[in-house]
Structures are given as structure tokens and as C-alpha cells.
Scaffold this active site. Structure first.
Site, PDB file in Angstrom:
ATOM      1  N   GLU A   1       0.888  -1.169   0.000  1.00  0.00           N
ATOM      2  CA  GLU A   1       0.000   0.000   0.000  1.00  0.00           C
ATOM      3  C   GLU A   1       0.918   1.208   0.000  1.00  0.00           C
ATOM      4  OE1 GLU A   1      -3.219  -0.235  -0.144  1.00  0.00           O
ATOM      5  OE2 GLU A   1      -3.445  -2.364   0.281  1.00  0.00           O
TER       6      GLU A   1
ATOM      7  N   CYS B   1      -3.417   8.254   3.591  1.00  0.00           N
ATOM      8  CA  CYS B   1      -3.088   7.776   2.250  1.00  0.00           C
ATOM      9  C   CYS B   1      -4.263   7.961   1.297  1.00  0.00           C
ATOM     10  CB  CYS B   1      -2.715   6.305   2.327  1.00  0.00           C
ATOM     11  SG  CYS B   1      -3.960   5.340   3.183  1.00  0.00           S
TER      12      CYS B   1
HETATM   13  P1  NAP Z   1       8.273   4.851   4.820  1.00  0.00           P
HETATM   14  O1  NAP Z   1       9.382   5.783   5.136  1.00  0.00           O
HETATM   15  O2  NAP Z   1       8.363   4.075   3.564  1.00  0.00           O
HETATM   16  O3  NAP Z   1       8.182   3.881   6.077  1.00  0.00           O
HETATM   17  C1  NAP Z   1       7.205   2.882   6.152  1.00  0.00           C
HETATM   18  C2  NAP Z   1       7.713   1.723   6.991  1.00  0.00           C
HETATM   19  O4  NAP Z   1       8.806   1.077   6.320  1.00  0.00           O
HETATM   20  C3  NAP Z   1       8.257   2.149   8.348  1.00  0.00           C
HETATM   21  O5  NAP Z   1       7.890   1.177   9.298  1.00  0.00           O
HETATM   22  C4  NAP Z   1       9.758   2.158   8.129  1.00  0.00           C
HETATM   23  O6  NAP Z   1      10.489   2.002   9.324  1.00  0.00           O
HETATM   24  C5  NAP Z   1       9.915   0.970   7.217  1.00  0.00           C
HETATM   25  N1  NAP Z   1      11.141   0.952   6.446  1.00  0.00           N
HETATM   26  C6  NAP Z   1      11.940   1.992   6.085  1.00  0.00           C
HETATM   27  N2  NAP Z   1      12.967   1.548   5.334  1.00  0.00           N
HETATM   28  C7  NAP Z   1      12.822   0.211   5.223  1.00  0.00           C
HETATM   29  C8  NAP Z   1      13.572  -0.813   4.572  1.00  0.00           C
HETATM   30  N3  NAP Z   1      14.669  -0.544   3.877  1.00  0.00           N
HETATM   31  N4  NAP Z   1      13.121  -2.078   4.662  1.00  0.00           N
HETATM   32  C9  NAP Z   1      12.007  -2.385   5.347  1.00  0.00           C
HETATM   33  N5  NAP Z   1      11.263  -1.457   5.986  1.00  0.00           N
HETATM   34  C10 NAP Z   1      11.673  -0.179   5.927  1.00  0.00           C
HETATM   35  O7  NAP Z   1       6.865   5.572   4.780  1.00  0.00           O
HETATM   36  P2  NAP Z   1       6.267   6.626   5.815  1.00  0.00           P
HETATM   37  O8  NAP Z   1       6.965   7.907   5.563  1.00  0.00           O
HETATM   38  O9  NAP Z   1       6.251   6.059   7.183  1.00  0.00           O
HETATM   39  O10 NAP Z   1       4.750   6.684   5.349  1.00  0.00           O
HETATM   40  C11 NAP Z   1       4.260   7.677   4.485  1.00  0.00           C
HETATM   41  C12 NAP Z   1       3.847   7.072   3.179  1.00  0.00           C
HETATM   42  O11 NAP Z   1       2.984   5.959   3.399  1.00  0.00           O
HETATM   43  C13 NAP Z   1       3.042   8.021   2.327  1.00  0.00           C
HETATM   44  O12 NAP Z   1       3.593   8.047   1.033  1.00  0.00           O
HETATM   45  C14 NAP Z   1       1.657   7.437   2.279  1.00  0.00           C
HETATM   46  O13 NAP Z   1       0.945   7.651   1.091  1.00  0.00           O
HETATM   47  C15 NAP Z   1       1.887   6.001   2.499  1.00  0.00           C
HETATM   48  N6  NAP Z   1       0.734   5.390   3.130  1.00  0.00           N
HETATM   49  C16 NAP Z   1      -0.032   4.538   2.401  1.00  0.00           C
HETATM   50  C17 NAP Z   1      -1.140   3.944   2.967  1.00  0.00           C
HETATM   51  C18 NAP Z   1      -1.993   2.981   2.206  1.00  0.00           C
HETATM   52  O14 NAP Z   1      -2.807   2.287   2.818  1.00  0.00           O
HETATM   53  N7  NAP Z   1      -1.880   2.900   0.911  1.00  0.00           N
HETATM   54  C19 NAP Z   1      -1.464   4.216   4.303  1.00  0.00           C
HETATM   55  C20 NAP Z   1      -0.664   5.080   5.013  1.00  0.00           C
HETATM   56  C21 NAP Z   1       0.439   5.661   4.414  1.00  0.00           C
HETATM   57  P3  NAP Z   1      11.068   3.260  10.091  1.00  0.00           P
HETATM   58  O15 NAP Z   1       9.917   4.088  10.512  1.00  0.00           O
HETATM   59  O16 NAP Z   1      11.796   2.657  11.239  1.00  0.00           O
HETATM   60  O17 NAP Z   1      11.969   3.968   9.132  1.00  0.00           O
END
Ligand code: NAP
Length: 520
Positions: free
Chosen positions: A257, A296
Site C-alpha cells: 500500500e 493515504c
Molecule cells: P516509509 O518511510 O516508507 O516507512 C514505512 C515503513 O517502512 C516504516 O515502518 C519504516 O520504518 C519501514 N522501512 C523503512 N525503510 C525500510 C527498509 N529498507 N526495509 C524495510 N522497511 C523499511 O513511509 P512513511 O513515511 O512512514 O509513510 C508515508 C507514506 O505511506 C506516504 O507516502 C503514504 O501515502 C503512504 N501510506 C499509504 C497507505 C496505504 O494504505 N496505501 C497508508 C498510510 C500511508 P522506520 O519508521 O523505522 O523507518
């Protein structure tokens, strides 16, 4: 130093061996708690969940697992006040916004508890009818769905520490699959506390639920062929996960997602002053400000007939002007903070980029904050942008500013609007507002292939509708293309991800013996 939260793995509470990462109040800057996952025996944790948790869950029927979900919901319900306090401190959200995450999570588990009850005393599901494979009816093929004998790893985003856990865990546990959740670091506290309450209540069998807070390092390396990983977050991290050997070489099933440039569309023929126009205006202002636009599913692009552009700008701006922004502890505040400084900077950068191709129609970002120091608080008022060149302004169709920002876009006619919406390259949701049922129906059908959900609002459902951005467990959540291609929720459809389909080819006598117990 603030408290270091323990992780729960292999049925033990274990703190990481490192100094940890501090979680901060995004309004006051106060240090809250720390999280750390260094030094954990990840291989042991995954093995324990698979072996102990998986076996115990699969030994139960859907009805028994549904009863566990009902108990989880009850426990969470009893601890709601603590969750609201954590959300206020760690996410900087006003009460209504915390409710979307906390009560939304509890509602989703309760819904799956009821859905699971309907599956009765079975341990696997039939998929369709048996079909004969040749001339003789004796040898047939019956498709089954059986729980996968692996673990479900959830890597979640910061904006829904409660709902993000339970909307995934409810279908996984109901399917008989143990869960390991790694919440986003910035808001891991609420997830950790909820897991702690459920563990302390002794509801789930050993190994069924684990939480790892802090770095994701090494998690994906643990995944084996029958495990599944469900990720919510940015497109960049999604790409890293997709390219990991667990997915490319070991065929670990993955659900993504990711970000999404969602749309709202006012149908042609519904002029300013019409009920449909007012419904669109209200929903756009709501979607921009709920959770400070950190959803999102939030509306990012608003499509209106060119003749209604000025009126829509004025009406949405007038609503946004009433939004008080600042410290959520002040009762006059309607919109709280972004999650942290990094997000605030990212929203400011995104806004600056969009503004190179768009005009400022409502500037909430330069308004004073209530009860909050702008040098510390990660708050920003809602900003409505607009463009008179929707075809040339490519950035508005491509950049997701994850905050209270949307762009108003005029269109010539319906085909033009639909073509522009498609430039989002696949989204979680589009909403359509209008009064002509035939126009709404054909518009919805046209949008269906590029959207996981099409939310159609005519005046007759004005008081009943569930909202553009609200994800209801009964309906699909996920979207094609840049939205990640994932599918979550959608009632019992969500169980598919946690089951394996197999075709049993056998004599009808044998097939008769593998019929599941009758449902409730
Ligand atoms: P993110 O930086 O990609 O982080 C998401 C998760 O991935 C966090 O738990 C993060 O851990 C982890 N992560 C980071 N690097 C990783 C790696 N190399 N391998 C495995 N896991 C890793 O995203 P975010 O900034 O938290 O979230 C914002 C984004 O999420 C927005 O773009 C939004 O659109 C999207 N979103 C989508 C939905 C949906 O249902 N489609 C819902 C909510 C949000 P850490 O926090 O420890 O870095």
C-alpha cells in the site's frame, strides 16, 4: 533518559541492546519514549511465531479465532483512554483524528470478529464447486483455501499506528496466521502499547502476536517461502521490499500500500449552489484537514468544470479559513500537528515544488498557530492550490504532498476530467459528486480499473455516506499502479492473502471426506 520500550518476540519482552531512537511530541518537542531492536534474535522470533503461533492458531476453527478477535477488541476498548493520551502526545492529533486511528482499528477487528463467526467451525475454506475433469463424474477437482504455514510480517506507516496494525492483523489472525508487526519508528509507541495490552490480557495463543520496534534491519532476511509481508509506506521503501531476495527468489507473497494521488470530481451539470457542489466542497475541506492531511486516502486533486473553478476555490477556501491549527490540547484547535520535523520539511518542500506550477488559492501555511511555538511545533495550516493549465502542470498529477494540501483542477468536459484523473497512474480512491445517476454510474465504471475504491455521492446518500477517505472494512482498500497494487480488507476477501489455494483432484468419495464442517 526516556523509557526504552521493550519488544515482544518469542513470547518474551526484550529491550534492544542499543541506545534507541527517541520518540518526540511533535507539538512541544518533549522527549517521550525510546525504541530499539538491536540485538534481537530475529531468526528465533520468526521461527517461534511460525512453529508455536501458527500451529496453535491453525488448530482453532474460524469461529474460535473470531472469538479471539472479539476479545481483543474488548481489551482495546477498555484501554482507549491510554491510547488517546499516547496519540495526543506522540502524533499530535486532535481527539477526532485520534479516533479514526484508535476506534477505526477497534471497529475493524470487531467487524472481522463478526465476519469470522459466519465461517463457523471450519479450519479451511472451499473455493467454488467441484468440477469433473473428464467424461466420468467420479474424478473431480475441488479448489480449497488453507491457511499458509508461515508468518505475516507487517511493516507499517507512521500515520496509523493503531488501525494500520489491526486492519492487517484481524484478517491474518482470523485466517490462522501469526503476526509480527514492525510499526514505523516515529509513532511505534501506540502499536507497542496495544500489543502489550493484548498480550497481558492473555487472549491469544503463544506465538500469535509479536512486535518489533525500531530499525527494520534484518527483518526481510528472515522471510521464507510460506511467509507473507504486508507493507504500508512510501513508494521508495516499497521498491526496496519488492527487490529483496525473499520476494524475488523465495516467492514470499507481498502486499504493498503506497502513495496515491487521489481525486474528487464534481460531475458536469452540478453548478455552484447545487447540493452536489456543496457536498464536494465540504468533503474536500474535511479530507484536507483530517489528520492534517496525513491519510493515504486523502483528496489531493479536486476536479471541477472550468466554469465552477472560481466558485469552488472561494467555497473551499472559506471552509479552510475556519480551521484553527495548533496544539491539540487547546479545545478551540481543529487540526493538530504533522508527525515530526522531517514530515513538516517534506510538506514544505512538496508545496514549494507544486507551487512552481500552481497558484495559491488559500494560504493556511502562513497563519498563526494556536498555543504552539512555530519554531518547535510541526504544525502547518491547510493550503489549497489551483492551476489553469491542468494538462501542462504535470507535477500536480505526480507529487503526493503528505499533509494538508490539495490542488483544484478545472476540466473542459467529462472525458477531459477522466483523462486527467488517470494521470495519477492508479489511486486508492476517487470520489464523484453529482445528481444525475446515469452520469455517476458511467463515470464510476470508467474509474474502476484505476482505483481500488470509487466513492459516489449523490444528494440521496448525503447523510448516509461513510466519507471519501474513511476505509471501511467491508470495502476493498488498496489501489493499482502507483498506489502499490495491493488489496486489503473488502470483507472476507482479505483472507485470501493469508490462505493458499490448492486444487484437490480426486474421486468424489475422497472429496466428500474433505468437506469442511458445516458453517454456523
Ligand atoms: P516509509 O518511510 O516508507 O516507512 C514505512 C515503513 O517502512 C516504516 O515502518 C519504516 O520504518 C519501514 N522501512 C523503512 N525503510 C525500510 C527498509 N529498507 N526495509 C524495510 N522497511 C523499511 O513511509 P512513511 O513515511 O512512514 O509513510 C508515508 C507514506 O505511506 C506516504 O507516502 C503514504 O501515502 C503512504 N501510506 C499509504 C497507505 C496505504 O494504505 N496505501 C497508508 C498510510 C500511508 P522506520 O519508521 O523505522 O523507518
Amino acid at each position: 533518559m526516556s523509557e526504552l520500550l521493550p519488544n515482544y518476540v518469542a513470547d518474551q519482552w526484550i529491550t534492544g541492546s542499543g541506545a534507541g531512537t527517541g520518540l518526540v511530541d511533535p507539538v512541544t518537542g518533549e522527549a517521550l519514549v525510546r525504541v530499539d531492536a538491536q540485538g534481537l534474535d530475529l531468526a528465533g522470533a520468526f521461527d517461534h511465531a511460525r512453529r508455536v503461533g501458527g500451529q496453535a492458531l491453525r488448530a482453532l476453527t474460524y469461529r474460535q479465532r473470531a472469538a479471539l478477535l472479539a476479545s481483543v477488541a474488548k481489551t482495546l476498548q477498555a484501554n482507549r483512554d491510554a491510547y488517546y493520551a499516547i496519540a495526543l502526545a506522540n502524533s499530535g492529533t486532535v481527539k477526532n483524528d485520534s479516533a479514526i486511528d484508535i476506534d477505526g482499528g477497534i471497529y475493524t477487528i470487531s467487524t472481522y470478529a463478526k465476519l469470522g463467526e459466519t465461517l463457523g467451525d471450519r479450519t479451511f475454506l472451499l473455493d467454488g464447486e467441484a468440477t469433473r475433469l473428464g467424461k466420468e463424474p467420479l474424478f473431480q477437482s475441488q479448489h480449497l483455501q488453507v491457511p499458509t504455514r508461515g508468518v505475516a510480517l507487517f511493516i507499517n506507516a507512521f500515520n496509523f499506528p493503531s488501525w494500520g496494525l489491526w486492519e492487517k492483523a484481524a484478517p491474518a489472525l482470523l485466517s490462522g496466521v501469526p503476526v509480527i508487526v514492525k510499526p514505523a519508528t516515529a509513532t511505534a509507541w501506540l502499536t507497542q502499547r496495544m500489543v502489550k495490552d493484548v498480550i497481558d490480557a492473555g487472549i491469544l495463543p503463544p506465538g500469535a502476536l509479536s512486535v518489533i520496534c525500531g530499525s527494520s534491519a534484518g527483518l526481510l532476511d528472515q522471510l521464507r517461502p510460506f511467509d507473507v509481508v504486508s507493507f504500508t509506506g512510501s513508494a521508495e521503501t516499497a521498491a526496496t521490499i519488492r527487490s529483496h531476495p525473499a520476494v524475488t527468489q523465495r516467492s514470499v507473497r507481498v502486499n504493498i500500500e503506497a502513495d496515491s494521488i487521489n481525486s474528487a470530481l464534481l460531475a458536469p451539470g452540478d453548478a455552484p449552489g447545487s447540493e452536489a457542489f456543496d457536498l464536494l466542497v465540504k468533503e474536500v475541506a474535511r479530507e484536507m484537514t483530517v489528520k492534517s492531511g496525513q491519510k493515504c486516502t486523502a483528496i489531493r486533486r479536486v476536479f471541477v468544470p472550468a466554469a465552477s473553478y472560481d466558485a469552488a476555490a472561494q467555497a473551499i477556501g472559506a471552509r479552510l479559513a475556519k480551521t484553527t491549527v495548533g496544539n491539540p490540547r487547546n479545545e478551540t484547535v481543529r487540526m493538530g500537528a504533522l508527525v515530526n520535523r522531517a514530515q513538516l520539511n517534506s510538506v514544505r518542500e512538496g508545496l514549494a515544488t507544486l507551487r512552481t506550477q500552481a497558484d495559491l488559492l488559500h494560504d493556511g501555511a502562513s497563519r498563526p498557530l494556536v498555543d504552539a511555538d512555530p519554531a518547535i511545533a510541526c504544525c502547518v495550516g491547510p493550503t489549497l492550490l489551483g492551476t489553469r493549465d491542468p494538462d501542462g502542470a504535470d507535477r500536480i498529477h505526480d507529487i503526493e504532498v503528505f499533509g494538508p494540501v490539495a490542488t483544484l483542477v478545472p476540466y473542459r468536459d467529462l472525458p477531459h476530467a477522466l483523462e486527467l484523473i488517470r494521470r495519477g497512474q492508479g489511486s486508492l480512491v476517487a470520489s464523484v459528486y453529482g445528481s444525475d445517476a446515469a452520469t455517476l454510474a458511467c463515470t464510476a465504471l470508467d474509474l474502476a480499473d484505476s482505483h481500488g475504491r470509487v466513492h459516489v455521492i449523490s444528494p440521496d446518500v448525503a447523510a448516509l455516506q461513510t466519507g471519501h477517505g474513511n476505509v471501511m472494512p467491508q470495502s476493498l482498500h488498496g489501489g493499482p499502479g502507483r498506489a502499490g497494487g495491493g488489496e486489503e480488507l473488502g470483507g472476507l476477501r482479505a483472507l485470501n492473502f493469508y490462505h493458499r489455494r490448492s486444487a484437490l483432484q480426486a474421486s468424489t468419495t475422497v472429496l466428500h471426506d474433505v468437506q469442511p464442517a458445516p458453517s454456523a
